[in-house]
Scaffold this active site. Structure first.
Site, PDB file in Angstrom:
ATOM      1  N   VAL A 263       0.814  -1.224   0.000  1.00  0.00           N
ATOM      2  CA  VAL A 263       0.000   0.000   0.000  1.00  0.00           C
ATOM      3  C   VAL A 263       0.850   1.279   0.000  1.00  0.00           C
ATOM      4  O   VAL A 263       0.319   2.364  -0.206  1.00  0.00           O
ATOM      5  CB  VAL A 263      -1.007   0.038   1.186  1.00  0.00           C
ATOM      6  CG1 VAL A 263      -1.997  -1.106   1.101  1.00  0.00           C
ATOM      7  CG2 VAL A 263      -0.289   0.075   2.526  1.00  0.00           C
TER       8      VAL A 263
ATOM      9  N   ASN B 294      -6.754  -1.163   6.181  1.00  0.00           N
ATOM     10  CA  ASN B 294      -6.344  -1.711   7.476  1.00  0.00           C
ATOM     11  C   ASN B 294      -4.834  -1.907   7.608  1.00  0.00           C
ATOM     12  O   ASN B 294      -4.311  -1.909   8.717  1.00  0.00           O
ATOM     13  CB  ASN B 294      -7.074  -3.060   7.629  1.00  0.00           C
ATOM     14  CG  ASN B 294      -6.506  -3.945   8.695  1.00  0.00           C
ATOM     15  OD1 ASN B 294      -6.794  -3.770   9.864  1.00  0.00           O
ATOM     16  ND2 ASN B 294      -5.667  -4.913   8.293  1.00  0.00           N
TER      17      ASN B 294
ATOM     18  N   TYR C 152       4.308   6.181  15.159  1.00  0.00           N
ATOM     19  CA  TYR C 152       3.065   5.409  14.963  1.00  0.00           C
ATOM     20  C   TYR C 152       1.849   6.259  15.344  1.00  0.00           C
ATOM     21  O   TYR C 152       0.863   6.334  14.610  1.00  0.00           O
ATOM     22  CB  TYR C 152       3.125   4.133  15.814  1.00  0.00           C
ATOM     23  CG  TYR C 152       1.914   3.226  15.729  1.00  0.00           C
ATOM     24  CD1 TYR C 152       1.823   2.249  14.731  1.00  0.00           C
ATOM     25  CD2 TYR C 152       0.875   3.329  16.645  1.00  0.00           C
ATOM     26  CE1 TYR C 152       0.722   1.404  14.663  1.00  0.00           C
ATOM     27  CE2 TYR C 152      -0.232   2.493  16.585  1.00  0.00           C
ATOM     28  CZ  TYR C 152      -0.301   1.526  15.593  1.00  0.00           C
ATOM     29  OH  TYR C 152      -1.395   0.685  15.526  1.00  0.00           O
TER      30      TYR C 152
ATOM     31  N   LYS D  26      -1.315   7.604  13.051  1.00  0.00           N
ATOM     32  CA  LYS D  26      -2.704   7.235  13.369  1.00  0.00           C
ATOM     33  C   LYS D  26      -3.564   8.475  13.622  1.00  0.00           C
ATOM     34  O   LYS D  26      -4.753   8.474  13.324  1.00  0.00           O
ATOM     35  CB  LYS D  26      -2.740   6.266  14.563  1.00  0.00           C
ATOM     36  CG  LYS D  26      -2.097   4.896  14.269  1.00  0.00           C
ATOM     37  CD  LYS D  26      -2.841   4.159  13.170  1.00  0.00           C
ATOM     38  CE  LYS D  26      -2.336   2.727  12.989  1.00  0.00           C
ATOM     39  NZ  LYS D  26      -3.074   2.022  11.923  1.00  0.00           N
TER      40      LYS D  26
ATOM     41  N   THR E  87      -3.189 -10.002  18.107  1.00  0.00           N
ATOM     42  CA  THR E  87      -2.938 -10.380  16.711  1.00  0.00           C
ATOM     43  C   THR E  87      -1.431 -10.649  16.599  1.00  0.00           C
ATOM     44  O   THR E  87      -0.677 -10.375  17.542  1.00  0.00           O
ATOM     45  CB  THR E  87      -3.269  -9.208  15.749  1.00  0.00           C
ATOM     46  OG1 THR E  87      -2.329  -8.142  16.002  1.00  0.00           O
ATOM     47  CG2 THR E  87      -4.688  -8.694  15.917  1.00  0.00           C
TER      48      THR E  87
HETATM   49  P1  NAD Z   1      -0.994  -7.766  11.768  1.00  0.00           P
HETATM   50  O1  NAD Z   1       0.492  -7.565  11.766  1.00  0.00           O
HETATM   51  O2  NAD Z   1      -1.558  -9.026  12.300  1.00  0.00           O
HETATM   52  O3  NAD Z   1      -1.570  -7.537  10.307  1.00  0.00           O
HETATM   53  C1  NAD Z   1      -1.146  -6.480   9.483  1.00  0.00           C
HETATM   54  C2  NAD Z   1      -1.209  -6.950   8.039  1.00  0.00           C
HETATM   55  O4  NAD Z   1      -0.850  -5.833   7.222  1.00  0.00           O
HETATM   56  C3  NAD Z   1      -0.203  -8.071   7.721  1.00  0.00           C
HETATM   57  O5  NAD Z   1      -0.836  -9.103   7.003  1.00  0.00           O
HETATM   58  C4  NAD Z   1       0.868  -7.372   6.893  1.00  0.00           C
HETATM   59  O6  NAD Z   1       1.494  -8.245   5.949  1.00  0.00           O
HETATM   60  C5  NAD Z   1       0.042  -6.292   6.223  1.00  0.00           C
HETATM   61  N1  NAD Z   1       0.853  -5.175   5.762  1.00  0.00           N
HETATM   62  C6  NAD Z   1       1.809  -4.499   6.471  1.00  0.00           C
HETATM   63  N2  NAD Z   1       2.361  -3.575   5.689  1.00  0.00           N
HETATM   64  C7  NAD Z   1       1.759  -3.641   4.467  1.00  0.00           C
HETATM   65  C8  NAD Z   1       1.904  -2.945   3.242  1.00  0.00           C
HETATM   66  N3  NAD Z   1       2.838  -1.984   3.091  1.00  0.00           N
HETATM   67  N4  NAD Z   1       1.093  -3.268   2.204  1.00  0.00           N
HETATM   68  C9  NAD Z   1       0.176  -4.241   2.336  1.00  0.00           C
HETATM   69  N5  NAD Z   1       0.009  -4.967   3.460  1.00  0.00           N
HETATM   70  C10 NAD Z   1       0.791  -4.664   4.527  1.00  0.00           C
HETATM   71  O7  NAD Z   1      -1.566  -6.503  12.554  1.00  0.00           O
HETATM   72  P2  NAD Z   1      -3.001  -6.175  13.180  1.00  0.00           P
HETATM   73  O8  NAD Z   1      -2.827  -6.101  14.638  1.00  0.00           O
HETATM   74  O9  NAD Z   1      -4.058  -7.026  12.586  1.00  0.00           O
HETATM   75  O10 NAD Z   1      -3.135  -4.671  12.658  1.00  0.00           O
HETATM   76  C11 NAD Z   1      -4.058  -4.272  11.670  1.00  0.00           C
HETATM   77  C12 NAD Z   1      -4.285  -2.777  11.809  1.00  0.00           C
HETATM   78  O11 NAD Z   1      -4.825  -2.520  13.109  1.00  0.00           O
HETATM   79  C13 NAD Z   1      -3.011  -1.927  11.708  1.00  0.00           C
HETATM   80  O12 NAD Z   1      -3.280  -0.745  10.968  1.00  0.00           O
HETATM   81  C14 NAD Z   1      -2.689  -1.596  13.153  1.00  0.00           C
HETATM   82  O13 NAD Z   1      -1.956  -0.407  13.286  1.00  0.00           O
HETATM   83  C15 NAD Z   1      -4.096  -1.474  13.712  1.00  0.00           C
HETATM   84  N6  NAD Z   1      -4.179  -1.618  15.163  1.00  0.00           N
HETATM   85  C16 NAD Z   1      -3.851  -2.786  15.779  1.00  0.00           C
HETATM   86  C17 NAD Z   1      -3.959  -2.886  17.173  1.00  0.00           C
HETATM   87  C18 NAD Z   1      -3.627  -4.148  17.903  1.00  0.00           C
HETATM   88  O14 NAD Z   1      -3.616  -4.119  19.156  1.00  0.00           O
HETATM   89  N7  NAD Z   1      -3.383  -5.264  17.257  1.00  0.00           N
HETATM   90  C19 NAD Z   1      -4.397  -1.785  17.913  1.00  0.00           C
HETATM   91  C20 NAD Z   1      -4.708  -0.601  17.249  1.00  0.00           C
HETATM   92  C21 NAD Z   1      -4.620  -0.534  15.860  1.00  0.00           C
END
Ligand code: NAD
Length: 253
Positions: free
Chosen positions: A64, A90, A156, A160, A191
């Site tokens: 992305v 996402n 980060y 956000k 996750t």
């Molecule tokens: P995750 O690491 O399990 O999944 C993230 C996915 O994004 C992975 O499959 C990765 O390969 C993909 N990805 C990363 N960079 C990419 C790129 N440049 N192009 C395409 N794909 C890419 O993480 P998650 O916890 O499921 O996080 C998903 C979203 O939720 C993120 O934006 C994260 O910041 C946000 N988030 C997560 C949490 C948490 O506690 N897990 C809390 C707040 C926000």
């Protein structure tokens, strides 16, 4: 239950965690789903598993942070399924922990290129299509970190916060043209990203955070997916420019 029968959804970062849960939820609600991720093998497997369950799923390898790949991702989705009704932007990465004085340009560029530029780029090409279509719904993934500060996590958190600015601005631009744009702010969700934070030495901090969640537990990816599905659906037809915290009550503290 919300039905997406006859609709097309796109999820980025769909190979893992919250994105995978959202892709599954869209598919199980009747949508044809394009699953995009830069991890080509993992996203291929995720789409194959949904196809094996009888759903319409398309895997797209896409970074992305690369505009040309994002433009191609939207084109591929529309040429394969004919339209794009709902998009959940996402994909995201964590920053290397460092206090602001010790952060590097390399870390800044890596996190911003995925977490902020990636969201901007996805919205841009999704909106070009939805604008022609005269209808659509977008949800961007921000974070609890988009609402508060975070020691050693400034890059980060800045990304956000920026996502919420893009969300509100695009929501204003397209409110009268049938397109809604909202954001989710997940709290601590277990996750693979949380596993990476433990591996990076943040295990104790996460345990401390978990104890502070008013509901007393971390969240499940499916709980974010439920909010995304609601926000993208006609059940939220009068909701735009909003960010919904899905965090067990953490933001109230
Ligand atoms: P995750 O690491 O399990 O999944 C993230 C996915 O994004 C992975 O499959 C990765 O390969 C993909 N990805 C990363 N960079 C990419 C790129 N440049 N192009 C395409 N794909 C890419 O993480 P998650 O916890 O499921 O996080 C998903 C979203 O939720 C993120 O934006 C994260 O910041 C946000 N988030 C997560 C949490 C948490 O506690 N897990 C809390 C707040 C926000």
């Amino acid at each position: 239950m919300i039905s997406y029968d006859g609709q097309v959804a796109l999820v980025t970062g769909a190979a893992s965690g919250i994105g995978l849960a959202a892709a599954r939820a869209f598919a199980r609600s009747g949508a044809a789903v394009a699953l995009a991720d830069w991890n080509a093998d993992a996203v291929e497997q995720a789409a194959a598993a949904l196809t094996a369950e009888g759903h319409k799923a398309l895997a797209i390898a896409c970074d992305v942070a690369d505009d040309a790949q994002v433009e191609a991702m939207i084109a591929q989705t529309v040429s394969h399924f004919g339209r794009l009704d709902a998009a959940y932007n996402n994909a995201g990465v964590q920053n290397v922990l460092a206090e602001t004085a010790d952060t590097t340009g390399q870390n800044y560029d890596r996190v911003m290129s995925v977490n902020l530029r990636g969201i901007w780029s996805c919205m841009k090409f999704e909106l070009r299509h939805m604008r022609r279509q005269g209808k659509g719904a977008i949800v961007n993934c921000s974070s609890l970190g988009g609402l508060v500060g975070g020691a050693e996590r400034g890059i980060y958190h800045a990304a956000k916060h920026g996502i919420l600015g893009f969300t509100k601005s695009a929501a204003l631009e397209y409110a009268a043209r049938g397109i809604r744009v909202n954001a989710v702010c997940p709290g601590l969700i277990w996750t693979p990203m949380a596993d990476q934070m433990v591996a990076a030495g943040q295990g104790e901090a996460l345990k401390g955070m978990e104890k502070s969640v008013p509901m007393g537990r971390v969240g499940r990816p499916e709980e974010i997916a439920d909010a995304v599905l609601w926000l993208c659906s006609d059940a939220a037809s009068y909701v735009t420019g909003q960010s919904i915290s899905v965090d067990g009550g953490f933001i109230m503290r």
